[in-house]
Motif scaffolding. Structure first.
Motif, PDB file in Angstrom:
ATOM      1  N   THR A  53      12.072  51.394 120.206  1.00  0.00           N
ATOM      2  CA  THR A  53      11.174  52.513 119.926  1.00  0.00           C
ATOM      3  C   THR A  53       9.723  52.180 120.268  1.00  0.00           C
ATOM      4  OG1 THR A  53      10.951  51.737 117.678  1.00  0.00           O
ATOM      5  CG2 THR A  53      12.625  53.411 118.068  1.00  0.00           C
ATOM      6  N   SER A  54       9.532  51.227 121.161  1.00  0.00           N
ATOM      7  CA  SER A  54       8.144  50.896 121.546  1.00  0.00           C
ATOM      8  C   SER A  54       7.443  52.146 122.060  1.00  0.00           C
ATOM      9  CB  SER A  54       8.139  49.835 122.648  1.00  0.00           C
ATOM     10  OG  SER A  54       8.662  48.636 122.161  1.00  0.00           O
ATOM     11  N   MET A  55       6.237  52.333 121.623  1.00  0.00           N
ATOM     12  CA  MET A  55       5.458  53.513 122.050  1.00  0.00           C
ATOM     13  C   MET A  55       4.910  53.278 123.450  1.00  0.00           C
ATOM     14  SD  MET A  55       4.173  56.459 121.247  1.00  0.00           S
ATOM     15  CE  MET A  55       4.731  56.540 119.564  1.00  0.00           C
ATOM     16  N   SER A 107       7.352  46.768 117.621  1.00  0.00           N
ATOM     17  CA  SER A 107       7.014  45.751 118.618  1.00  0.00           C
ATOM     18  C   SER A 107       5.511  45.679 118.864  1.00  0.00           C
ATOM     19  CB  SER A 107       7.734  46.052 119.929  1.00  0.00           C
ATOM     20  OG  SER A 107       7.296  47.310 120.406  1.00  0.00           O
ATOM     21  N   ASP A 145       3.371  54.907 113.959  1.00  0.00           N
ATOM     22  CA  ASP A 145       4.484  55.783 114.322  1.00  0.00           C
ATOM     23  C   ASP A 145       5.606  55.503 113.330  1.00  0.00           C
ATOM     24  OD1 ASP A 145       6.158  57.476 115.674  1.00  0.00           O
ATOM     25  OD2 ASP A 145       6.765  55.971 117.158  1.00  0.00           O
ATOM     26  N   PHE A 190       3.957  50.491 110.277  1.00  0.00           N
ATOM     27  CA  PHE A 190       5.328  50.550 110.829  1.00  0.00           C
ATOM     28  C   PHE A 190       5.251  49.957 112.233  1.00  0.00           C
ATOM     29  CE2 PHE A 190       4.875  54.097 107.840  1.00  0.00           C
ATOM     30  CZ  PHE A 190       5.965  53.902 107.007  1.00  0.00           C
ATOM     31  N   ASP A 246       6.204  45.514 109.042  1.00  0.00           N
ATOM     32  CA  ASP A 246       7.464  46.203 109.330  1.00  0.00           C
ATOM     33  C   ASP A 246       8.520  45.660 108.381  1.00  0.00           C
ATOM     34  OD1 ASP A 246       8.431  47.876 112.088  1.00  0.00           O
ATOM     35  OD2 ASP A 246      10.028  46.994 110.837  1.00  0.00           O
ATOM     36  N   LEU A 247       9.450  46.548 108.032  1.00  0.00           N
ATOM     37  CA  LEU A 247      10.510  46.163 107.104  1.00  0.00           C
ATOM     38  C   LEU A 247      11.555  45.279 107.795  1.00  0.00           C
ATOM     39  CD1 LEU A 247      11.665  46.739 104.262  1.00  0.00           C
ATOM     40  CD2 LEU A 247      12.821  48.716 105.220  1.00  0.00           C
ATOM     41  N   LEU A 279      13.694  42.462 113.826  1.00  0.00           N
ATOM     42  CA  LEU A 279      12.878  43.039 114.895  1.00  0.00           C
ATOM     43  C   LEU A 279      11.601  42.228 115.080  1.00  0.00           C
ATOM     44  CD1 LEU A 279      12.051  45.375 116.828  1.00  0.00           C
ATOM     45  CD2 LEU A 279      11.137  46.524 114.840  1.00  0.00           C
ATOM     46  N   THR A 309      12.990  56.607 116.649  1.00  0.00           N
ATOM     47  CA  THR A 309      13.981  55.972 115.771  1.00  0.00           C
ATOM     48  C   THR A 309      14.624  57.003 114.879  1.00  0.00           C
ATOM     49  OG1 THR A 309      12.085  55.430 114.419  1.00  0.00           O
ATOM     50  CG2 THR A 309      13.283  53.620 115.423  1.00  0.00           C
ATOM     51  N   LYS A 352      14.729  53.496 105.809  1.00  0.00           N
ATOM     52  CA  LYS A 352      15.043  52.740 104.580  1.00  0.00           C
ATOM     53  C   LYS A 352      13.787  52.201 103.923  1.00  0.00           C
ATOM     54  CE  LYS A 352      19.483  52.996 105.103  1.00  0.00           C
ATOM     55  NZ  LYS A 352      20.177  53.997 104.321  1.00  0.00           N
ATOM     56  N   ASP A 391       7.495  46.234 103.061  1.00  0.00           N
ATOM     57  CA  ASP A 391       7.963  47.611 102.938  1.00  0.00           C
ATOM     58  C   ASP A 391       6.763  48.533 102.682  1.00  0.00           C
ATOM     59  OD1 ASP A 391       9.071  49.982 102.179  1.00  0.00           O
ATOM     60  OD2 ASP A 391      10.286  49.162 100.546  1.00  0.00           O
ATOM     61  N   SER A 392       6.611  49.518 103.532  1.00  0.00           N
ATOM     62  CA  SER A 392       5.447  50.408 103.398  1.00  0.00           C
ATOM     63  C   SER A 392       5.511  51.280 102.150  1.00  0.00           C
ATOM     64  CB  SER A 392       5.320  51.299 104.629  1.00  0.00           C
ATOM     65  OG  SER A 392       4.852  50.523 105.688  1.00  0.00           O
ATOM     66  N   SER A 405       3.151  47.995 119.883  1.00  0.00           N
ATOM     67  CA  SER A 405       2.464  48.668 121.007  1.00  0.00           C
ATOM     68  C   SER A 405       1.112  49.239 120.589  1.00  0.00           C
ATOM     69  CB  SER A 405       3.286  49.844 121.527  1.00  0.00           C
ATOM     70  OG  SER A 405       4.560  49.428 121.808  1.00  0.00           O
TER      71      SER A 405
HETATM   72  C1  SAM Z   1       9.065  54.279 115.368  1.00  0.00           C
HETATM   73  S1  SAM Z   1       9.187  52.606 114.959  1.00  0.00           S
HETATM   74  C2  SAM Z   1       7.606  51.992 115.373  1.00  0.00           C
HETATM   75  C3  SAM Z   1       7.531  51.555 116.799  1.00  0.00           C
HETATM   76  C4  SAM Z   1       6.250  50.865 117.153  1.00  0.00           C
HETATM   77  N1  SAM Z   1       5.147  51.792 117.196  1.00  0.00           N
HETATM   78  C5  SAM Z   1       6.394  50.128 118.475  1.00  0.00           C
HETATM   79  O1  SAM Z   1       5.621  50.450 119.398  1.00  0.00           O
HETATM   80  O2  SAM Z   1       7.274  49.301 118.616  1.00  0.00           O
HETATM   81  C6  SAM Z   1       9.185  52.599 113.231  1.00  0.00           C
HETATM   82  C7  SAM Z   1       9.255  51.229 112.616  1.00  0.00           C
HETATM   83  O3  SAM Z   1       9.185  51.374 111.209  1.00  0.00           O
HETATM   84  C8  SAM Z   1       9.947  50.320 110.635  1.00  0.00           C
HETATM   85  N2  SAM Z   1      10.240  50.693 109.246  1.00  0.00           N
HETATM   86  C9  SAM Z   1      11.249  51.496 108.784  1.00  0.00           C
HETATM   87  N3  SAM Z   1      11.186  51.598 107.445  1.00  0.00           N
HETATM   88  C10 SAM Z   1      10.110  50.861 107.049  1.00  0.00           C
HETATM   89  C11 SAM Z   1       9.508  50.594 105.793  1.00  0.00           C
HETATM   90  N4  SAM Z   1      10.033  51.089 104.671  1.00  0.00           N
HETATM   91  N5  SAM Z   1       8.420  49.792 105.767  1.00  0.00           N
HETATM   92  C12 SAM Z   1       7.897  49.269 106.913  1.00  0.00           C
HETATM   93  N6  SAM Z   1       8.433  49.477 108.117  1.00  0.00           N
HETATM   94  C13 SAM Z   1       9.517  50.263 108.202  1.00  0.00           C
HETATM   95  C14 SAM Z   1      11.143  50.212 111.546  1.00  0.00           C
HETATM   96  O4  SAM Z   1      11.715  48.924 111.434  1.00  0.00           O
HETATM   97  C15 SAM Z   1      10.523  50.467 112.915  1.00  0.00           C
HETATM   98  O5  SAM Z   1      10.192  49.270 113.549  1.00  0.00           O
END
Ligand code: SAM
Length: 473
Positions: free
Chosen positions: A200-202, A229, A312, A226, A247-248, A252, A473, A322, A293-294, A231
């Protein structure tokens, strides 16, 4: 009527790139704000790639162009008309002392003709140039096609892209090229060439637009809760901001998840967000990425920390989003873990509306005043209304731009600015009308008839490739 001497050099023509039309004005306004310019931006059909702006100085032009991803080029506007006759009349009105500095024998030059939404033959282009009033544009210097000091453009607009071109141009401009925007950076930072990417890299262009809209600049501290990777951290570090993420997903962040490139069996050992920043010579701006965890911001000290939060969040398509829970309710006293109680992290569903409310509550608390929160909010186009966007008493909505994902779904880039301090009495974020009350975004996604048909026809691989195309995602 003759144009006043001072008005001419202050008018510039912006030529926007033909993508992300809904983001043009948000990016432009945000960059002006970053450089402390107060500029009046005219209301215009967003599909029109040309915009005339009165700008205070060449420095202002260069500052904007040094950041803008959605600007192709900026020109000094010499004349504008709705017909060629109008254009030539306007050129004839130019004061002599405005044109004269360009007519010396030492000033090499060339002409270029650019048309939007209609192709012109070389002969048509030559005809355009030959019809210019040579008595006014009396350039004595040599024509230099490779290295001209001045490039004069005739720019013609034949209506919005995707519509039949008009017979005659809607607008014609004569303008001197000043500088280009930052389109080259899209290629320079392209994900295809990036060391560490995830599913899901932006994409690089959108990430940089987000950093611009977030007002990122040198020495700021930018956070992505969140981060995936990273980006968005890369995009912020380009402007010499210090970057931090969370990130959770441990696997990853440690690049132990399955490779995201289809021709790769195993990830390289040194894949990480840090290695991405190193790849671009920006490692010194990388602070760290936390596995956290956010939904549980308890790890942060209760002071404002960040200049911008750019993120994102997960939309819960591939799997429901989650958050961490507690294994056993009995291990809690008043919501806190009992001393000595064993804690086995548990994965609980994280409802999309809660993700956004938590994000706003966090930002209201931890952003410095005037800091911006920029995040994506996915929607079903038919049922979306502005009341779906969460609000918070400390944050005001600044921009709300749409990126269509397909005919039914889009995501909106929401920009909010903290305008009020957070206090103990501050109320929490609210959502007036919950867009995800009756169905998750995952349901909305899979209820798309076309996609469902495609899934039945092509099986799960097709689903994966659709998600990959959208990078969601
Ligand atoms: C859309 S992706 C973000 C992609 C990122 N912008 C990139 O360029 O790679 C959302 C991310 O939120 C993470 N995520 C999901 N639930 C979370 C939580 N409760 N706390 C923190 N991160 C979480 C996922 O593991 C995922 O990597």
């Amino acid at each position: 009527m003759a144009l006043t001497k001072r008005a001419i050099p202050r008018k510039y023509l912006i030529h926007f790139a033909n993508e992300h039309l809904d983001f043009r004005i948000a990016e432009l306004k945000s960059i002006f704000k970053t450089f402390n310019y107060e500029i009046n931006i005219p209301d215009k059909d967003v599909r029109d790639p040309f915009m005339i702006l009165e700008l205070p100085s060449l420095d202002c032009v260069k500052s904007v162009a040094s950041r803008a991803i959605l600007i192709r080029s900026v020109y000094e506007l010499w004349a504008h008309g709705t017909t060629f006759e109008d254009l030539n009349n306007a050129l004839r009105q130019l004061p002599k002392d405005f044109v004269e500095p360009h007519t010396s024998r030492l000033e090499t030059f060339k002409f270029q003709v650019t048309s939007f939404n209609k192709s012109l033959s070389n002969k048509q282009k030559r005809d355009r140039i030959e019809c210019l009033p040579s008595d006014v544009l009396d350039f004595q210097g040599k024509v230099d096609l490779k290295n001209a000091k001045h490039i004069y453009h005739i720019l013609e607009y034949y209506g919005p892209f995707g519509h039949d071109p008009t017979d005659q141009p809607v607008d014609v401009y004569f303008a001197k090229w000043i500088t280009d925007g930052q389109r080259d950076k899209i290629n320079e930072f392209h994900l295809q060439k990036r060391h560490f990417i995830a599913n899901t890299s932006m994409d690089a262009g959108l990430s940089m637009i987000m950093a611009n809209i977030g007002g990122v600049k040198k020495d700021m501290l930018v956070f992505d809760p969140f981060v995936g990777s990273g980006s968005l951290l890369v995009a912020a570090a380009i402007h010499e901001a210090y970057v931090l993420g969370q990130d959770l997903d441990y696997l990853l962040l440690h690049a132990k998840a399955r490779p995201s490139r289809c021709n790769e069996k195993k990830r390289a050992q040194d894949e990480s967000i840090r290695s991405n920043l190193r790849q671009y010579g920006m490692e010194k701006y990388y602070i760290d990425a936390l596995v956290a965890d956010s939904s549980r911001p308890g790890l942060w000290r209760e002071i404002t920390l960040f200049d911008a939060i750019i993120t994102d969040p997960p939309y819960g398509i591939r799997e429901g989003a989650k958050k961490v829970g507690l294994h056993d309710k009995d291990s809690l006293i008043n919501g806190e873990i009992k001393p000595g109680a064993q804690h086995f992290p548990q994965r609980l569903d994280y409802h999309l509306s809660d993700i956004f409310k938590d994000l706003l509550n966090f930002s209201a608390k931890y952003l410095h005043k005037n800091g911006r929160l920029v995040y994506w909010f996915p929607v079903n186009i038919q049922t979306y209304s502005p009341d779906n966007i969460p609000t918070h008493p400390c944050l005001q909505l600044v921009h709300n731009c749409e990126q269509k994902l397909n005919t039914r779904l889009s995501r909106r880039l929401i920009t909010m600015e903290k305008f009020r301090d957070f206090t103990e009495d501050t109320k929490e974020a609210v959502i007036q009308v919950d867009h995800f009350e009756t169905s998750t975004f995952r349901d909305m996604y899979f209820n798309d008839n076309n996609l469902q048909k495609e899934r039945q026809n092509d099986g799960q691989n097709k689903l994966s490739s659709d998600l990959n195309k959208l990078n969601v995602t």
